[in-house]
Design a protein around this motif. Structure first.
Motif, short mmCIF file in Angstrom:
data_model
loop_
_atom_site.label_atom_id
_atom_site.label_comp_id
_atom_site.label_asym_id
_atom_site.label_seq_id
_atom_site.Cartn_x
_atom_site.Cartn_y
_atom_site.Cartn_z
N ALA A 167 0.82 -1.21 0.00
CA ALA A 167 0.00 0.00 0.00
C ALA A 167 0.85 1.26 0.00
N ARG A 168 2.04 1.21 0.63
CA ARG A 168 2.88 2.41 0.70
C ARG A 168 3.54 2.73 -0.62
N ARG A 169 3.62 1.74 -1.53
CA ARG A 169 4.18 1.98 -2.85
C ARG A 169 3.10 1.94 -3.92
N ALA A 170 1.86 2.13 -3.50
CA ALA A 170 0.73 1.95 -4.40
C ALA A 170 0.77 2.93 -5.57
N PHE A 171 1.16 4.19 -5.31
CA PHE A 171 1.10 5.19 -6.37
C PHE A 171 2.05 4.83 -7.51
N ASP A 176 2.92 1.91 -13.06
CA ASP A 176 3.55 0.83 -13.82
C ASP A 176 2.50 -0.16 -14.34
N ILE A 177 1.56 -0.52 -13.47
CA ILE A 177 0.52 -1.48 -13.87
C ILE A 177 -0.37 -0.90 -14.96
N SER A 242 -4.72 -3.94 -9.75
CA SER A 242 -5.18 -2.57 -9.46
C SER A 242 -6.26 -2.56 -8.39
N GLU A 243 -7.16 -3.54 -8.45
CA GLU A 243 -8.20 -3.63 -7.42
C GLU A 243 -7.58 -3.95 -6.06
N LEU A 248 -5.86 -2.21 -0.64
CA LEU A 248 -4.79 -1.96 0.33
C LEU A 248 -4.75 -0.50 0.75
N ARG A 249 -4.94 0.39 -0.22
CA ARG A 249 -4.96 1.81 0.10
C ARG A 249 -6.14 2.15 1.01
#
Length: 318
Positions: A167-171, A176-177, A242-243, A248-249
């Protein structure tokens, strides 16, 4: 890459100027004319100098194309898509090469440079292309050889993103995804019909298509089918990842909101107590006692510790 022409002979091929090659087409075993761009000069050369039907000229010089194969008379019109060495800003992920083939003659038209064309040029000059069937089969092989590693690389990139799912690297991961998913969608748009075009070509009743050519075309079609399945898998996995990142976010935000709420609840009675004792009125108990300040501090600490312990016992904090 500019336009060029190659006339094949018994000892290999020789590259000639376009006009000279056109004059030698009728007496040659095999000739290949490649035209770069779709200008009015290209249309005039195809229609007037080469005598191709208007339907074929229109298909070879169309602005928008999709992979297709149509038998027209004793020839075949084939549109394929391949990667470009340097992607133009207005080009799709895969750019088109349009090919008209008939006995002893190959005419190709492309708006952009494509990977694999140099390989075909070298094969023609070396005498490894004996007929139009060899040419189309080798061109399909060259396109799949170039595209297959890129599709595999998209899958590897998605694998790396799934391993780093946090979640902390979600952005950063979402960017990338999204890039992987967009590229997979672009490729699949042309890879799926390309398979159908090659299968249709392999089934055409053309005298210049030999049995080994048909086998190679079916093999290339099978590779495109496998790439289509891989691209479908990449697209669905990217959507699922992505979901997961969104979940997680949301979970991280819920956890942080809960901590903020708990801290606010712990300080609520302390704020009430300090506000009550801080009123500027007479009659506040122990206002002049030397131990009163530390007594209030102790009471506040006990209230905070008791409230925190209650939250822990109630399993609000895990």
């Amino acid at each position: 890459m500019s336009s060029f022409a190659i006339i094949a002979g018994a000892q290999g091929g020789v590259e000639l100027p376009l006009e000279a090659a056109i004059d030698r087409l009728d007496g040659a075993v095999l000739g290949w004319l490649h035209l770069h761009g779709i200008s009015e000069e290209t249309r005039a050369l195809l229609g007037e100098r080469l005598g191709l039907p208007d339907l074929v000229v229109g298909a070879l010089t169309a602005v928008e194309t999709r992979p297709r194969c149509d038998g027209i008379g004793d020839g075949a019109l084939i549109n394929l898509r391949a990667r470009a060495p340097d992607r133009a800003t207005d080009a799709d992920a895969l750019v088109s090469i349009r090919v008209w083939t008939q006995r002893g003659r190959i005419v190709s038209v492309a708006r952009y440079d494509i990977d694999g064309l140099d390989r075909m040029r070298a094969a023609m000059l070396a005498g490894r292309v004996r007929d139009p069937g060899d040419f189309v089969a080798m061109l399909a092989d060259a396109i799949t050889d170039d595209l297959d590693p890129r599709v595999a690389a998209l899958g590897d990139m998605l694998d790396d993103c799934e391993l780093m799912l946090d979640a902390r690297r979600a952005f950063a991961l979402r960017r990338d995804i999204a890039r992987v998913r967009a590229e997979a969608i672009e490729y699949r748009r042309f890879v799926a019909p390309q398979r159908q075009a090659l299968e249709r070509l392999a089934a055409l009743d053309c005298a210049w298509l030999e049995n080994d050519d048909r086998l190679h075309l079916r093999e290339s079609a099978d590779r495109f089918a496998r790439m289509t399945e891989e691209l479908e898998s990449i697209r669905e996995r990217a959507a699922l990842t992505s979901e997961q990142i969104t979940d997680l976010r949301a979970e991280l935000l819920d956890t942080r909101s809960l901590w903020i709420s708990i801290v606010a609840l712990i300080f609520l009675p302390l704020t009430f107590l300090t506000g009550l004792l801080g009123m500027n009125v007479e009659g506040i108990p122990y206002a002049r006692e030397p131990w009163a300040f530390w007594g209030v501090v102790g009471v506040c600490a006990a209230l905070a510790a008791g409230t925190f312990a209650w939250f822990m016992r109630s399993r609000w904090l895990r």
